[in-house]
Design an enzyme around this catalytic site. Structure first.
Site, short mmCIF file in Angstrom:
data_model
loop_
_atom_site.label_atom_id
_atom_site.label_comp_id
_atom_site.label_asym_id
_atom_site.label_seq_id
_atom_site.Cartn_x
_atom_site.Cartn_y
_atom_site.Cartn_z
N GLY A 19 37.60 14.01 35.26
CA GLY A 19 37.82 14.92 36.34
C GLY A 19 37.85 16.59 35.73
O GLY A 19 38.63 17.28 36.42
N ASN A 21 35.53 18.54 35.07
CA ASN A 21 35.16 19.66 35.81
C ASN A 21 35.69 19.94 37.08
O ASN A 21 35.81 21.01 37.61
CB ASN A 21 33.53 19.01 36.16
CG ASN A 21 32.56 19.30 35.08
OD1 ASN A 21 32.26 20.48 34.82
ND2 ASN A 21 32.22 18.17 34.55
N ARG A 76 25.92 -0.94 49.62
CA ARG A 76 26.14 0.68 49.30
C ARG A 76 26.17 1.24 50.61
O ARG A 76 26.83 2.23 50.59
CB ARG A 76 24.73 0.87 48.85
CG ARG A 76 24.72 1.94 47.78
CD ARG A 76 23.59 2.05 46.91
NE ARG A 76 23.40 1.45 45.68
CZ ARG A 76 23.67 1.89 44.67
NH1 ARG A 76 24.61 2.95 44.74
NH2 ARG A 76 23.73 1.13 43.55
N ASN A 122 25.79 18.67 42.91
CA ASN A 122 26.11 17.91 41.80
C ASN A 122 26.06 18.45 40.37
O ASN A 122 25.25 19.69 40.27
CB ASN A 122 25.00 16.55 41.83
CG ASN A 122 25.55 15.69 40.68
OD1 ASN A 122 26.50 15.20 40.28
ND2 ASN A 122 24.30 14.94 39.87
N HIS A 124 24.69 17.55 36.39
CA HIS A 124 24.14 16.45 35.39
C HIS A 124 24.02 17.05 33.96
O HIS A 124 23.63 18.14 33.98
CB HIS A 124 22.66 16.42 36.26
CG HIS A 124 22.14 14.94 35.44
ND1 HIS A 124 22.35 13.80 35.61
CD2 HIS A 124 21.04 15.30 34.46
CE1 HIS A 124 21.87 13.07 34.87
NE2 HIS A 124 20.92 13.96 34.09
N THR A 156 19.52 15.50 46.85
CA THR A 156 18.60 14.97 47.67
C THR A 156 18.67 13.26 47.48
O THR A 156 19.46 12.84 46.47
CB THR A 156 17.15 15.44 47.25
OG1 THR A 156 16.63 14.94 46.17
CG2 THR A 156 17.09 16.85 47.54
N LEU A 159 17.34 10.48 42.83
CA LEU A 159 18.56 10.61 41.97
C LEU A 159 18.13 11.99 41.00
O LEU A 159 16.90 11.94 40.40
CB LEU A 159 18.51 9.48 41.03
CG LEU A 159 19.70 9.45 40.08
CD1 LEU A 159 21.00 9.45 40.71
CD2 LEU A 159 19.41 8.26 39.00
N ASP A 160 19.05 12.82 40.99
CA ASP A 160 19.11 13.97 40.05
C ASP A 160 17.72 14.77 40.00
O ASP A 160 17.25 15.34 39.15
CB ASP A 160 19.02 13.58 38.65
CG ASP A 160 20.45 12.69 38.34
OD1 ASP A 160 21.16 12.85 38.76
OD2 ASP A 160 20.35 11.84 37.31
N GLN A 188 30.46 23.68 28.39
CA GLN A 188 29.62 24.90 29.00
C GLN A 188 29.58 24.35 30.67
O GLN A 188 29.41 25.30 31.47
CB GLN A 188 28.14 24.65 28.58
CG GLN A 188 28.07 25.22 27.35
CD GLN A 188 28.58 26.66 27.39
OE1 GLN A 188 28.27 27.38 28.08
NE2 GLN A 188 29.42 26.80 26.35
C1 GAR Z 1 30.05 15.13 32.99
O1 GAR Z 1 29.54 15.38 31.78
C2 GAR Z 1 29.06 15.26 34.09
O2 GAR Z 1 28.11 16.18 33.91
C3 GAR Z 1 28.63 13.62 34.08
O3 GAR Z 1 29.69 13.10 34.01
C4 GAR Z 1 30.84 13.73 33.20
C5 GAR Z 1 32.05 13.97 34.13
O4 GAR Z 1 32.95 14.38 33.39
N1 GAR Z 1 28.06 13.56 35.34
C6 GAR Z 1 27.08 12.44 35.38
O5 GAR Z 1 26.48 11.92 34.33
C7 GAR Z 1 26.54 12.20 36.70
N2 GAR Z 1 25.36 11.56 36.65
P1 GAR Z 1 34.30 15.00 34.11
O6 GAR Z 1 34.78 13.65 34.84
O7 GAR Z 1 35.29 15.13 32.79
O8 GAR Z 1 34.02 15.98 34.92
#
Ligand code: GAR
Length: 207
Positions: A19, A21, A76, A122, A124, A156, A159-160, A188
């Site tokens: 978490g 981010n 799902r 999201n 990525h 959307t 995916l991605d 970043q």
């Molecule tokens: C981040 O690098 C994010 O971009 C990636 O998981 C990490 C989560 O880090 N997300 C994906 O790969 C989604 N497909 P965090 O839990 O420390 O924010």
């Protein structure tokens, strides 16, 4: 000029792990005064994993948290429908203005995505449209890319994919391994994601 605030903007953040981010977004919301400037607040944090470390951090800061475990649901569709209820309850009233996926490692159904159409974002860890899916850093290194980075995009059903809202570019060094590149990209991400969300909040608060 002061922003004219039309409505409360509730942000619900979904995580699966550390978490970091989510932490960057919550800290930016306080430091940059999103409440007074845009009528915006983080309403809470939800994880599909009870062990996600980010949940403790959020609850230590007085934020509502919830677990909606995908393992408790046979399909799902059933999981997404439970998740949707948890999100809407957490946001209260008319539901969330923004649903922010921050390291949320589940593929979402078209029904879920269309319920939050236009307000689901999201991050990525690649320069989309390159390297959707998993193992992005390893694939970028193996392909001999000179740059990688991160992308914030609208979600959307594919995916991605979805409108690109912002990107951060990171050079790939000759000495990089997937973990060293991931760490520099993540730094970043912590700058990029709050910046993009602030832009969305600002344009919605003027709408
Ligand atoms: C981040 O690098 C994010 O971009 C990636 O998981 C990490 C989560 O880090 N997300 C994906 O790969 C989604 N497909 P965090 O839990 O420390 O924010």
């Amino acid at each position: 000029m002061a922003a004219s605030i039309n409505h409360q903007q509730n942000i619900v953040i979904l995580i699966s792990g550390g978490g970091s981010n989510m932490r960057a977004i919550v800290e930016a919301s306080i430091r940059r005064n999103w409440g007074a400037r845009f009528g915006a607040k983080v309403s809470g944090v939800i994880s599909n994993q009870a062990t996600a470390e980010g949940l403790q951090w959020a609850s230590d800061r007085g934020l509502p948290t919830a677990v909606c475990a995908h393992r408790d649901h046979a399909t799902r569709e059933a999981f997404d429908s439970a998740l949707l209820k948890t999100i809407d309850q957490m946001a209260g009233g008319e539901g969330p203005h923004w649903v922010v996926l921050a390291g949320f490692m589940r593929i979402l159904t078209p029904a879920f995505v269309s319920h939050y159409a236009g307000r689901l974002v999201n991050i990525h860890p690649s320069l989309l449209p390159a390297f959707p899916g998993l193992q992005t850093h390893q694939r970028a290194i193996e392909m001999g890319c000179l740059f990688s980075g991160a992308t914030v995009h609208k979600v959307t059903a594919e995916l991605d994919h979805g409108e690109i809202l912002g990107q951060a570019v990171v050079p790939i060094l000759k000495t990089d391994r997937p973990d060293t590149l991931a760490a520099r990209v993540l730094t970043q991400e912590h700058r990029l994601y709050p910046e993009v969300i602030e832009r969305l909040l600002a344009s919605a608060s003027h709408a």
